[in-house]
Design a protein around this motif. Structure first.
Motif, PDB file in Angstrom:
ATOM      1  N   VAL A   3     -14.126   9.643   2.961  1.00  0.00           N
ATOM      2  CA  VAL A   3     -13.456   8.921   1.869  1.00  0.00           C
ATOM      3  C   VAL A   3     -12.388   7.964   2.388  1.00  0.00           C
ATOM      4  N   HIS A   4     -11.703   8.354   3.465  1.00  0.00           N
ATOM      5  CA  HIS A   4     -10.579   7.536   3.947  1.00  0.00           C
ATOM      6  C   HIS A   4     -10.895   6.820   5.262  1.00  0.00           C
ATOM      7  N   GLY A   5     -12.106   7.007   5.759  1.00  0.00           N
ATOM      8  CA  GLY A   5     -12.544   6.242   6.925  1.00  0.00           C
ATOM      9  C   GLY A   5     -11.855   6.605   8.225  1.00  0.00           C
ATOM     10  N   ILE A   6     -11.339   7.819   8.315  1.00  0.00           N
ATOM     11  CA  ILE A   6     -10.606   8.222   9.522  1.00  0.00           C
ATOM     12  C   ILE A   6     -11.585   8.774  10.548  1.00  0.00           C
ATOM     13  N   GLU A   7     -11.711   8.071  11.652  1.00  0.00           N
ATOM     14  CA  GLU A   7     -12.652   8.470  12.696  1.00  0.00           C
ATOM     15  C   GLU A   7     -11.910   9.167  13.837  1.00  0.00           C
ATOM     16  N   GLY A   8     -12.622  10.014  14.522  1.00  0.00           N
ATOM     17  CA  GLY A   8     -12.067  10.637  15.727  1.00  0.00           C
ATOM     18  C   GLY A   8     -11.116  11.777  15.450  1.00  0.00           C
ATOM     19  N   LEU A   9     -11.180  12.315  14.272  1.00  0.00           N
ATOM     20  CA  LEU A   9     -10.289  13.421  13.922  1.00  0.00           C
ATOM     21  C   LEU A   9     -11.142  14.539  13.330  1.00  0.00           C
ATOM     22  N   ASP A  10     -11.771  15.291  14.243  1.00  0.00           N
ATOM     23  CA  ASP A  10     -12.611  16.393  13.784  1.00  0.00           C
ATOM     24  C   ASP A  10     -12.129  17.685  14.432  1.00  0.00           C
ATOM     25  N   MET A  13      -2.308   7.855   7.076  1.00  0.00           N
ATOM     26  CA  MET A  13      -3.093   7.273   8.163  1.00  0.00           C
ATOM     27  C   MET A  13      -4.432   6.794   7.626  1.00  0.00           C
ATOM     28  N   GLY A  14      -4.971   5.811   8.290  1.00  0.00           N
ATOM     29  CA  GLY A  14      -6.251   5.254   7.890  1.00  0.00           C
ATOM     30  C   GLY A  14      -6.517   3.984   8.665  1.00  0.00           C
ATOM     31  N   PRO A  15      -7.735   3.479   8.582  1.00  0.00           N
ATOM     32  CA  PRO A  15      -8.083   2.297   9.380  1.00  0.00           C
ATOM     33  C   PRO A  15      -7.628   0.976   8.760  1.00  0.00           C
ATOM     34  N   ASP A  16      -7.324   0.974   7.492  1.00  0.00           N
ATOM     35  CA  ASP A  16      -7.092  -0.282   6.776  1.00  0.00           C
ATOM     36  C   ASP A  16      -5.619  -0.437   6.401  1.00  0.00           C
ATOM     37  N   PRO A  17      -4.955  -1.462   6.932  1.00  0.00           N
ATOM     38  CA  PRO A  17      -3.543  -1.673   6.578  1.00  0.00           C
ATOM     39  C   PRO A  17      -3.307  -1.887   5.089  1.00  0.00           C
ATOM     40  N   GLU A  18      -4.352  -2.276   4.386  1.00  0.00           N
ATOM     41  CA  GLU A  18      -4.194  -2.474   2.943  1.00  0.00           C
ATOM     42  C   GLU A  18      -4.067  -1.154   2.192  1.00  0.00           C
ATOM     43  N   THR A  19      -4.550  -0.083   2.812  1.00  0.00           N
ATOM     44  CA  THR A  19      -4.542   1.197   2.105  1.00  0.00           C
ATOM     45  C   THR A  19      -3.822   2.298   2.875  1.00  0.00           C
ATOM     46  N   SER A  20      -3.284   1.983   4.047  1.00  0.00           N
ATOM     47  CA  SER A  20      -2.625   3.018   4.843  1.00  0.00           C
ATOM     48  C   SER A  20      -1.475   2.398   5.627  1.00  0.00           C
ATOM     49  N   VAL A  25      -0.311   3.947   8.936  1.00  0.00           N
ATOM     50  CA  VAL A  25      -0.543   4.117  10.376  1.00  0.00           C
ATOM     51  C   VAL A  25      -2.032   4.312  10.619  1.00  0.00           C
ATOM     52  N   ASP A  26      -2.427   4.107  11.886  1.00  0.00           N
ATOM     53  CA  ASP A  26      -3.838   4.338  12.217  1.00  0.00           C
ATOM     54  C   ASP A  26      -4.045   5.809  12.608  1.00  0.00           C
ATOM     55  N   ALA A  27      -5.237   6.137  13.018  1.00  0.00           N
ATOM     56  CA  ALA A  27      -5.547   7.544  13.289  1.00  0.00           C
ATOM     57  C   ALA A  27      -4.827   8.091  14.515  1.00  0.00           C
ATOM     58  N   LEU A  63       6.037   1.564  16.873  1.00  0.00           N
ATOM     59  CA  LEU A  63       6.450   2.547  15.872  1.00  0.00           C
ATOM     60  C   LEU A  63       5.304   3.509  15.565  1.00  0.00           C
ATOM     61  N   PHE A  64       5.617   4.802  15.652  1.00  0.00           N
ATOM     62  CA  PHE A  64       4.670   5.847  15.267  1.00  0.00           C
ATOM     63  C   PHE A  64       5.296   6.678  14.142  1.00  0.00           C
ATOM     64  N   VAL A  65       4.457   7.219  13.301  1.00  0.00           N
ATOM     65  CA  VAL A  65       4.920   8.191  12.305  1.00  0.00           C
ATOM     66  C   VAL A  65       4.196   9.503  12.600  1.00  0.00           C
ATOM     67  N   VAL A  66       4.966  10.543  12.864  1.00  0.00           N
ATOM     68  CA  VAL A  66       4.367  11.799  13.330  1.00  0.00           C
ATOM     69  C   VAL A  66       4.957  12.951  12.507  1.00  0.00           C
ATOM     70  N   ASP A  67       4.406  13.145  11.345  1.00  0.00           N
ATOM     71  CA  ASP A  67       4.858  14.230  10.473  1.00  0.00           C
ATOM     72  C   ASP A  67       3.884  14.367   9.312  1.00  0.00           C
ATOM     73  N   GLY A  68       4.248  15.163   8.332  1.00  0.00           N
ATOM     74  CA  GLY A  68       3.351  15.402   7.204  1.00  0.00           C
ATOM     75  C   GLY A  68       3.127  14.194   6.329  1.00  0.00           C
ATOM     76  N   SER A  69       3.921  13.160   6.507  1.00  0.00           N
ATOM     77  CA  SER A  69       3.744  11.982   5.653  1.00  0.00           C
ATOM     78  C   SER A  69       2.460  11.225   5.972  1.00  0.00           C
ATOM     79  N   VAL A  70       1.875  11.471   7.135  1.00  0.00           N
ATOM     80  CA  VAL A  70       0.662  10.716   7.500  1.00  0.00           C
ATOM     81  C   VAL A  70      -0.599  11.299   6.867  1.00  0.00           C
ATOM     82  N   LEU A  71      -0.504  12.458   6.259  1.00  0.00           N
ATOM     83  CA  LEU A  71      -1.704  13.101   5.719  1.00  0.00           C
ATOM     84  C   LEU A  71      -2.219  12.301   4.523  1.00  0.00           C
ATOM     85  N   PRO A  72      -3.500  11.916   4.549  1.00  0.00           N
ATOM     86  CA  PRO A  72      -4.024  11.097   3.454  1.00  0.00           C
ATOM     87  C   PRO A  72      -4.267  11.873   2.170  1.00  0.00           C
ATOM     88  N   THR A  73      -4.331  13.184   2.278  1.00  0.00           N
ATOM     89  CA  THR A  73      -4.468  14.046   1.098  1.00  0.00           C
ATOM     90  C   THR A  73      -3.706  15.335   1.395  1.00  0.00           C
TER      91      THR A  73
END
Lengths: 197, 513
Positions: free
Chosen positions: B116-123, B457-464, B466-468, B478-488
């Motif tokens: 749904v959110h297009g996040i690759e490489g996070l399994d 986090m997500g691949p598209d700056p229009e909808t996220s 930070v990246d994955a 700049l990195f964001v490393v906390d619970g705020s990056v969770l897409p759901t």
């Protein structure tokens, strides 16, 4: 729809206007419950008295007296450490609660809260608690939250709830039970050193 | 090289620092990340808005703990005050006051993020070594069922009698005294919070930690963050001192958690696509109190040791829920109740016999569920708007029904909802009374102990945001490393997911220096 903070502020400003108007005839003899502490930080004599009056109604009569716990002063101390904006909103709510004209319009009777009978005070608090106006429900919740947490966090109320207080690991500056007094089932099992995977 | 912890009350002048990485926040994300960066030989400065408190400060009284260890002294809430937001604010962040429950990120959530959110490489396989590493360091293991306290045993027994799945939980503890006061700071350092694990590791290896420093803005120059500006706060109060802090780092890691990390970006004007603060999720919680003949002592014993995911998937267009127990100390219980006067006294006088069971709603997974929004108020405070939709209110109705049935199956003599006007039930036949009640904001108590999203986090700056790899889409240092990056939301307690993502982010952040 959730109310906005701005709406609450508008209601608070309206309450301030009502306070002025209410002085003519309706907000009769707003009470100051003495003795008011000399060194209040955020509340003044009136809002401290409103808080004390609310505490008398909200805190259970079967427990330690709210006055003995000095709930209103504990609320004042909490407000003094909160963000000034949050504290100001609570004060606005207390002013509005006290206002007799607001009581006529918003429910709970025509007298100042502190000058009302216990039954009328309960009626006004219930009117706010269940009001169709979200801003009043919000103000009720804010005031109630501060009052009941000030009361039930005080160690002198622990016995009323049957709560023995926390175990003493050597840090306590307030009354605490000893580890050996922990009731079942918390007294067992003993501390876990290693939990089998 | 040994670092140093500088506490706000000892600061007598403005502070200026330069470093490789400035880590903002010391919770589940910041702690794990910082330890890894220092281990990699980087020069790290950490800024924490809350105070530095250790077990010697934890007297286990609510009147001490909540003002000292929680955001807004324990009063943080949504804008309409309908949802109480319990969130940590001290060195260690949420890990200092959480109830220790740990889960790896569920496979179904990772799959949802990919689809749904297009996040690759996070399994699961990618994350496995990171989870294994934090599980070893933080001693995350299953808490024996035999050691569940009476409160959690009510959940276990009720679920089993009704045929619902329920199982022991994993906790990050070592030498736990089983006292039940995790939410007020562990008095024996049994809980493996960040302030007793990663942060001491990092300070011993050279990190400089400043407590009581609230970051206000990030300033950019040429597409990069050039300075981090903060203020030294008065200890224990939401008020500034006169002292300012300025850090000039090569890389910034924003780890303030959901709500506070978005606030830093909003204050800094770093929200070009209007995504910051959006899709904030809270795992909204409802609770039911069961009164039992036997003594429960819901304030003693490991607060959470049993959980049920029996209703995690309720079908299309319905919120999933999961069930746990909650510790019930006097102040928290009184605050949760909608009652006052004699009715409040009646509940509180029976506290020793009360069991508190909770249902957490998994937000952000259903189509159209955007959760809440964090915005900036004119005086700098966060404004958290979280509309409780009809669908969510329906799920809360379902939760009430399930929790009531579990209580009665476990032997409750009476069950009470936490409605403004509580629904009182004396047998399972009375559960139908719940159908007449109304549900949603300001109808009954709602809490949040899990804040997620706002810098998705997500691949598209229009909808996220930070990246994955948790790197900001446009500000590349700049990195964001906390619970705020969770897409759901996750459908499980989020701490281990944040630990794991932070562990994975170490290499990405280090490489950016």
């Amino acid at each position: 729809m959730a109310p906005s903070r701005r709406l609450f502020l508008k209601a608070g400003l309206a309450g301030g206007a009502l306070l002025t108007v209410g002085g003519v005839g309706l907000a009769l003899q707003p009470g100051v419950l003495g003795p008011v502490p000399a060194l209040l930080q955020v509340l003044d004599a009136t809002t401290w008295s409103v808080t004390a009056a609310v505490a008398r109604r909200m805190c259970p009569a079967t427990g330690p007296a709210a006055d003995a716990i000095d709930v209103a002063s504990r609320v004042d101390a909490q407000l003094a450490k909160m963000h000034p904006g949050d504290a100001a909103e609570v004060v606005q709510g207390l002013i509005l609660l006290e206002n007799g004209l607001a009581g006529v319009i918003l429910g709970g009777g025509p007298r100042a809260f502190t000058a009302s009978s216990p039954a009328a005070q309960d009626a006004r608090l219930r009117a706010w608690q269940t009001s169709s106006l979200a801003v009043l429900r919000k103000a009720y919740k804010a005031i109630r939250g501060l009052v009941v947490t000030a009361y039930f966090s005080h160690p002198e109320t622990y016995a009323f709830t049957g709560y023995p207080g926390p175990p003493d690991f050597g840090q306590s500056r307030a009354p605490a039970i000893q580890l050996a007094q922990l009731p079942e089932p918390a007294a067992e099992p003993p501390p876990v050193e290693e939990v089998p995977g | 090289m040994s670092g140093r912890i500088t506490q706000g009350p000892e600061v007598t002048a403005d502070i200026e620092e330069t470093c490789d990485v400035c880590v903002i926040g010391s919770g589940a994300g910041g702690g794990v990340l910082a330890a890894g960066l220092v281990e990699a030989g980087l020069d790290v400065v950490m800024l924490e808005a809350g105070g530095y408190h250790t077990r010697r400060d934890f007297d286990l009284h609510e009147q001490t703990a909540f003002p000292m260890l929680y955001q807004a002294r324990g009063t943080r809430a949504t804008a309409d005050l309908s949802i109480s937001v319990l969130q940590g604010r001290s060195v260690g962040g949420g890990t200092t006051i959480n109830w220790t429950t740990c889960f790896r990120t569920p496979e179904r959530i990772l799959s949802h993020w990919q689809k749904v959110h297009g996040i690759e490489g996070l399994d699961s396989e990618t994350l496995r070594p990171h989870f294994e590493a934090v599980e070893e360091r933080l001693h995350i293991q299953t808490w024996p069922e035999a050691q569940a306290n009476a409160n959690n045993r009510r959940l276990l027994e009720g679920c089993r009698k009704l045929g619902y799945e329920a199982a022991p939980l994993r906790r990050n503890v070592k030498g736990c005294a089983n006292s039940g006061f995790c939410g007020m700071g562990c008095p024996v350092d049994g809980k493996q919070s960040q302030h007793v694990t990663s942060i001491p590791d990092a300070v011993a290896a050279g990190m400089r930690l400043y407590s009581d420093v609230e970051v206000r803005t990030l300033s950019q120059e040429g597409g990069r963050i050039a300075t981090v500006d903060g203020v030294v706060m008065q200890r224990g109060a939401d008020k500034d001192t006169v002292h300012r802090v300025k850090v000039r780092p090569k890389v910034v890691a924003l780890c303030g958690g959901a709500i506070n990390s978005p606030m830093v970006l909003l204050r800094s004007g770093l929200d070009p696509n209007k995504r910051v603060g959006r899709r904030t999720f809270l795992h909204p919680v409802v609770a039911l109190a069961g009164v039992y003949d036997e003594v429960i002592s819901p304030y003693f014993g490991a607060p959470q040791s049993i959980g049920s995911h029996h209703f995690i998937d309720r079908g299309a267009d319905k919120y999933g829920i999961f069930l746990e127990a909650a510790p019930m100390h006097p102040m928290l219980t009184a605050s949760a109740s909608g009652e006052f006067g004699p009715e409040l006294g009646d509940l509180m006088s029976r506290l020793a016999h009360v069991s508190g069971l909770i249902s957490l709603h998994v937000d952000g997974l259903l189509p159209g569920d955007e959760g809440g929004t964090v915005t900036l108020r004119s005086d700098g405070r966060p404004n958290i708007d979280y509309p409780v939709s009809e669908r969510l209110a329906d799920a809360m109705r379902f939760s009430h029904d399930v929790l009531a049935r579990i209580h009665f199956a476990a032997g409750a003599r009476q069950v009470a909802s936490l409605h403004t006007q509580p629904v009182l039930m004396r047998s399972s036949d009375d559960v139908e009374l719940l159908a007449r009640a109304t549900y949603g904001a300001q109808r009954h108590a709602i809490f949040s102990a899990h804040q997620m999203g706002g810098c998705a986090m997500g691949p598209d700056p229009e909808t996220s945001v930070v990246d994955a790899t948790l790197r900001h889409h446009t500000l590349r240092n700049l990195f964001v490393v906390d619970g705020s990056v969770l897409p759901t939301a996750l459908g499980v307690n989020p701490s281990e997911t944040i630990y794991g993502l932070a562990h994975r982010a170490r290499t990405h952040v280090a490489a950016a220096v």
